[in-house]
Each structure stands twice: as structure tokens, then as C-alpha cells.
Scaffold this motif. Structure first.
Motif: not given
Length: 216
Positions: A95-118
Motif C-alpha cells: 500500500y505505502t509503496s504506491a504513495f512513495v512512488c508518486e512522491a518520488v515521481r513528482s521529484g523526478i519530474n521537477s528535475v530540469s530536462t537539461g540535466q538528463a540531456e547533459a
């Protein structure tokens, strides 16, 4: 007050079980949640679909039903788990892992795409980019919400009281039944035990949040 003092050993046993459920389930949820978050942003659509179906299904299912599945339904399918803490830990982790997933995913989406491109520009693959560049930045920004998820997990351990696990809520219910004249005092003691876990966690979340903001 005498009833409360006499019940301290039972309080301690219930507190230890609640703490065990919270710590073990929390650690497993963090690992599984990070993996699910990585799958939700994976380039392969099939992986994203599997992770999305899991997360959306679990997040929209009452925790009690998750417990019922592992305690009563799974044995009918041939998978028998020992009663007590094992199915409780698995249910809480699921149950809890689903909520952890969404929290982490929001953090991933907040990272600039330029970081991944670099990162890709210097030859890093998708997995290496996520592990070495994106996730470290994402996890720093989501530590406070993750701690809030773990605080919710601590309170959710009370559901285990209905499934043969002697934790704080089960202990409080048993003590209240044995000492009906001291119900409020005994239940207040149970509430204090939960606060001993959740308040330090909340303070830690605030401290980490201030440190992350300062480091930025």
C-alpha cells in the motif's frame, strides 16, 4: 493511573510491534516505491503501463482490503503466509509503496530536462542517467513528503489490529476491555505512544526541508 502503570509492559510490547511494522514496511516501501517511480518514467511504454496500473489500483483500494487479500484471499490461491507480522508487513509495503512512488515521481519530474540531456550527451545511458543524475536530485526535494508518507504508514499500522497482530491499537483495545473505568486514560497512553513516533519524524521532515532549501 494504577491501571496505566500496571499496563506499561503491554504498552511496550505493542509499541515495539508498531515500531517494527513501521520501520520494516517503511524501508521496503522506499525501495519498492523508487523502483516503481523509475518504471513510471521509463522509455518503454509496457513498463510504464505496468507501474501505472499497480500504483493507481493500490492507491484507490482501501488498506483493509489489501490486508484481506494477503490474509484471507492469497491462501485460497495456494500461497499461505504465517499469521501475524509477515502479511501485515507485506500489506503495508504494498500500500505505502504506491504513495512513495508518486512522491518520488513528482521529484523526478521537477528535475530540469537539461540535466538528463547533459548526462546523455556525455554518454550515460537511461538507467545510469536516472541513477546518477536524476534520482539524487529528485530524492533531495521529496524527503519531506516522503517522511509524511511514512508518518501516515505509522498510523496505518493500526489496521493490523484487526488481523491478529498485537500492536498499539490492539493493545489499547484489549486494555480498555479489561479496565473499562480507565478507558480514556489507557487510550490516551496509546495516543502518546503514536506521538512518540510521529512527532520526531515530523520534526526531522522540517529540519531536512530547511537544509535542502539552504543547500539550494
Amino acid at each position: 493511573m494504577d491501571a496505566l502503570i500496571d499496563s506499561i509492559p503491554r504498552f511496550v510490547d505493542g509499541f515495539e510491534m508498531t515500531l517494527l511494522l513501521a520501520v520494516v514496511s517503511g524501508a521496503l516501501s522506499l525501495v519498492l516505491g523508487v523502483v516503481l517511480a523509475a518504471l513510471r518514467v521509463a522509455p518503454l511504454r509496457s513498463l510504464r503501463v505496468v507501474a501505472t496500473v499497480y500504483v493507481e489500483t493500490v492507491r484507490n483500494t482501501p488498506l483493509t482490503l489489501v490486508f484481506i487479500f494477503y490474509v484471507f484471499v492469497l491462501p485460497t490461491l495456494g500461497f499461505v503466509l504465517p499469521l501475524g507480522r509477515v502479511p501485515a508487513i507485506i500489506a503495508l509495503t504494498t500500500y505505502t509503496s504506491a504513495f512513495v512512488c508518486e512522491a518520488v515521481r513528482s521529484g523526478i519530474n521537477s528535475v530540469s530536462t537539461g540535466q538528463a540531456e547533459a548526462a546523455r550527451a556525455i554518454g550515460l545511458g537511461t538507467v545510469a542517467t536516472l541513477r546518477l543524475v536524476v534520482l539524487p536530485q529528485a530524492l533531495r526535494s521529496v524527503v519531506p513528503p516522503l517522511i509524511n508518507v511514512l508518518i501516515a504508514l505509522t498510523k496505518n499500522t493500526s489496521v493490523a489490529a484487526g488481523f491478529a497482530v498485537i500492536e498499539l491499537t490492539s493493545t489499547g483495545r484489549s486494555l480498555a476491555r479489561d479496565n473499562p473505568s480507565d478507558v480514556l486514560l489507557l487510550l490516551g497512553g496509546i495516543a502518546v505512544c503514536y506521538l512518540i513516533i510521529t512527532i520526531p519524524a515530523g520534526l526531522a521532515a522540517g529540519a531536512v526541508e530547511r537544509r535542502v532549501v539552504f543547500s539550494r
